[in-house]
Design a protein around this motif. Sequence first.
Motif, mmCIF file in Angstrom:
data_model
loop_
_atom_site.group_PDB
_atom_site.id
_atom_site.type_symbol
_atom_site.label_atom_id
_atom_site.label_comp_id
_atom_site.label_asym_id
_atom_site.label_seq_id
_atom_site.Cartn_x
_atom_site.Cartn_y
_atom_site.Cartn_z
ATOM 1 N N SER A 106 0.817 -1.206 0.000
ATOM 2 C CA SER A 106 0.000 0.000 0.000
ATOM 3 C C SER A 106 0.854 1.260 0.000
ATOM 4 C CB SER A 106 -0.900 0.015 1.240
ATOM 5 O OG SER A 106 -0.118 0.163 2.415
ATOM 6 N N GLY A 107 2.131 1.123 0.346
ATOM 7 C CA GLY A 107 2.980 2.295 0.466
ATOM 8 C C GLY A 107 2.978 2.871 1.867
ATOM 9 N N ASN B 260 -3.868 18.230 3.641
ATOM 10 C CA ASN B 260 -4.262 18.271 5.042
ATOM 11 C C ASN B 260 -4.840 16.914 5.439
ATOM 12 O OD1 ASN B 260 -6.966 18.259 4.010
ATOM 13 N ND2 ASN B 260 -6.799 20.484 3.752
ATOM 14 N N ARG B 261 -5.315 16.809 6.678
ATOM 15 C CA ARG B 261 -5.839 15.529 7.158
ATOM 16 C C ARG B 261 -7.044 15.057 6.351
ATOM 17 N NH1 ARG B 261 -5.526 14.727 13.656
ATOM 18 N NH2 ARG B 261 -3.366 15.390 13.954
ATOM 19 N N SER B 262 -7.924 15.982 6.020
ATOM 20 C CA SER B 262 -9.120 15.597 5.256
ATOM 21 C C SER B 262 -8.735 15.039 3.890
ATOM 22 C CB SER B 262 -10.044 16.803 5.083
ATOM 23 O OG SER B 262 -10.512 17.252 6.332
ATOM 24 N N HIS B 263 -7.776 15.705 3.252
ATOM 25 C CA HIS B 263 -7.287 15.231 1.956
ATOM 26 C C HIS B 263 -6.636 13.861 2.116
ATOM 27 C CE1 HIS B 263 -4.665 16.144 -1.839
ATOM 28 N NE2 HIS B 263 -5.673 15.331 -2.112
ATOM 29 N N ALA B 264 -5.881 13.672 3.190
ATOM 30 C CA ALA B 264 -5.210 12.393 3.435
ATOM 31 C C ALA B 264 -6.225 11.276 3.638
ATOM 32 C CB ALA B 264 -4.296 12.507 4.651
ATOM 33 N N VAL B 265 -7.258 11.543 4.434
ATOM 34 C CA VAL B 265 -8.294 10.528 4.676
ATOM 35 C C VAL B 265 -9.004 10.174 3.372
ATOM 36 C CG1 VAL B 265 -10.533 10.110 5.774
ATOM 37 C CG2 VAL B 265 -8.653 11.090 7.106
ATOM 38 N N GLN C 61 -8.063 5.099 -2.367
ATOM 39 C CA GLN C 61 -7.078 4.161 -2.888
ATOM 40 C C GLN C 61 -7.165 2.789 -2.222
ATOM 41 O OE1 GLN C 61 -5.020 4.863 -5.493
ATOM 42 N NE2 GLN C 61 -6.067 6.827 -5.624
ATOM 43 N N GLY C 62 -8.041 2.642 -1.252
ATOM 44 C CA GLY C 62 -8.174 1.351 -0.570
ATOM 45 C C GLY C 62 -6.990 1.016 0.295
#
Length: 204
Positions: free
Chosen positions: A142-143, A190-195, A201-202
Amino acid sequence: MAVHARDPISRAGVVSQLRARPEVTLEDWAEGANEAPEILLLVADTVDDEVLRLLRYIQRSTTARTVLVVTEIDEQRLANAAECGVAGILRRSAATPEHLVDVIGAVAQGAGHLPPDLIGTLLGEVARLQSKVLGPRGLHFSGLSEREVNVMRLVAEGHDTSEIADRLAYSERTIKNVLHSVMTRLQLRNRSHAVAYVLRQGLI
């Protein structure tokens, strides 16, 4: 789509099989062209250094998806082709017009294709890489590391930094460092973008 082969006879043979098929539209393409078609079909005897160089060029310079028709391929050459972004592989012995069109259509729709015997080979290679290379380094395909996965899962559940630190028995500084590392590596704002990214991407 376009057909590329080292020798004109191989190219002419594949083109003659596809020209009468209404499912595909054939175009000319040569390395260095300004634009590439949606699908590039490469015909080769094997996945040698020259084929790998061309595959890397296509991967780096175009948005085309690549189908590789080869006479022979083994485990190492399969891994090399996969690293270069090949979306479909079939052997010349199986490259009937119907099968070619089916594979081209699948790849055009975002799917991939491998001969059945190579699927087991690829899965075995994935397992080997995970256990021998990535696993000992705390990484996954997954990276994300196991710790990063755990942190991102808790962020997605709505927990703040202190709650995540308590649940995972880390300091808040460590949690902040993990989040910063993930967002920097994946170029997230940011966190929202990361989530949103890891869910889409699963990865969690």
